[in-house]
Design an enzyme around this catalytic site. Structure first.
Site, short mmCIF file in Angstrom:
data_model
loop_
_atom_site.label_atom_id
_atom_site.label_comp_id
_atom_site.label_asym_id
_atom_site.label_seq_id
_atom_site.Cartn_x
_atom_site.Cartn_y
_atom_site.Cartn_z
N SER A 147 0.78 -1.35 0.03
CA SER A 147 0.07 0.05 -0.26
C SER A 147 0.95 1.29 0.13
O SER A 147 2.08 1.15 0.61
CB SER A 147 -0.86 -0.08 1.29
OG SER A 147 -1.42 1.23 1.39
N TYR A 160 -1.12 -0.41 10.53
CA TYR A 160 -1.11 -0.91 9.37
C TYR A 160 0.22 -0.45 8.29
O TYR A 160 0.50 -1.58 7.82
CB TYR A 160 -2.64 -0.09 8.50
CG TYR A 160 -2.69 -0.62 7.13
CD1 TYR A 160 -3.33 -1.92 6.99
CD2 TYR A 160 -2.50 0.38 5.83
CE1 TYR A 160 -3.60 -2.17 5.62
CE2 TYR A 160 -2.96 -0.28 4.70
CZ TYR A 160 -3.15 -1.37 4.55
OH TYR A 160 -3.43 -1.61 3.06
#
Length: 260
Positions: A147, A160
């Site tokens: 990501s 995350y």
């Protein structure tokens, strides 16, 4: 410039996608099926996998939980027993926003377990066989979905972001070790994609795209031999520029952009 061997066609290629019951993984599996690949889908949700197989004849479902090392090992053996793998993509992901003021160790470790350690378990299950195939003249491709949150530290990304940064580093190290064998390695860095993971976000997600658009960008990246597959470009290019800023400029820029 292609850093990987371009994939010129998908017909007959065996592709294993782990984390393909929904979102980007499922959309990518569906697209590859239409291109003629023999798709193997894995995830915890066995019913969702069976629904995929019913809608995509010829595909194969292998349920697993990436948190269970024995299950991952067994699944890899099952998949490899039916033939050589041409591409393995780790799509599994977990996301909950977190800031230091609300630190939750259990939740942080859950991110590590799903996003990073699970990828290592899948890698352990397939890498020896794929290296053997490469040495025999049939190199495959390894890919992980990371990501843009892994580029640099971001607000609400305390749990995350570090796991996604680890995946980027993992892919870079794998590339250095496997390129000489003719194997492909790629890291996929999406911006915001409308999936179950992002559905709970309470903020505006710039340049939000569909899982189908994400899948199209991923498959195109594999076909063109890219190592860094990132999209949508109008957003990810900005994130890449922020990645280059010194900290004295980066931190104020992110605060101004996010309001956090």
């Amino acid at each position: 410039m292609s850093l990987n061997p371009p994939i010129s066609h998908w017909h007959g290629r065996r592709v294993w996608l782990v984390g393909a019951s929904s979102g980007i993984g499922r959309a990518t599996a569906a697209l590859l099926h239409t291109r003629g690949a023999q798709v193997i889908v894995s995830a915890r949700n066995a019913q969702a996998l069976q629904d995929f197989v019913a809608a995509h004849p010829g595909s194969m479902a292998v349920p697993l939980d990436t948190a269970d090392a024995a299950l991952v090992r067994s699944a890899a053996q099952q998949v490899l027993a039916t033939g050589t793998l041409d591409l393995v993509c780790y799509c599994a992901g977990h996301y909950r926003d977190m800031r230091a003021t609300d630190f939750d160790l259990t939740e942080a470790l859950r991110h590590e377990e799903v996003n990073y350690t699970g990828a290592l378990r899948v890698l352990a299950g397939v890498l020896p066989a794929m290296i053997e195939s490469a040495r025999a003249g049939k190199p495959g491709h390894l890919s992980v979905i990371s990501s843009v949150a892994g580029f640099r530290g971001l607000p609400k990304s305390l749990a995350y972001g570090p796991t996604k940064a680890a995946l980027i580093n993992l892919a870079e190290a794998l590339y250095m070790d496997l390129h000489a064998l003719g194997m492909g390695v790629s890291v996929i860095n999406p911006g915001f994609v409308a999936t179950p993971l992002t559905a709970g976000n309470d903020f505006t997600m710039p340049a939000l795209i569909t899982p189908e658009a994400a899948a199209a960008a991923i498959v195109q990246g594999w076909e063109r031999g890219h190592f860094d597959i990132h999209f949508p470009k109008r957003f990810t290019r900005v994130m890449k520029l922020l990645r280059l800023l010194p900290y004295r400029w980066y931190f104020p820029a992110v605060r101004r952009f996010t309001g956090l």
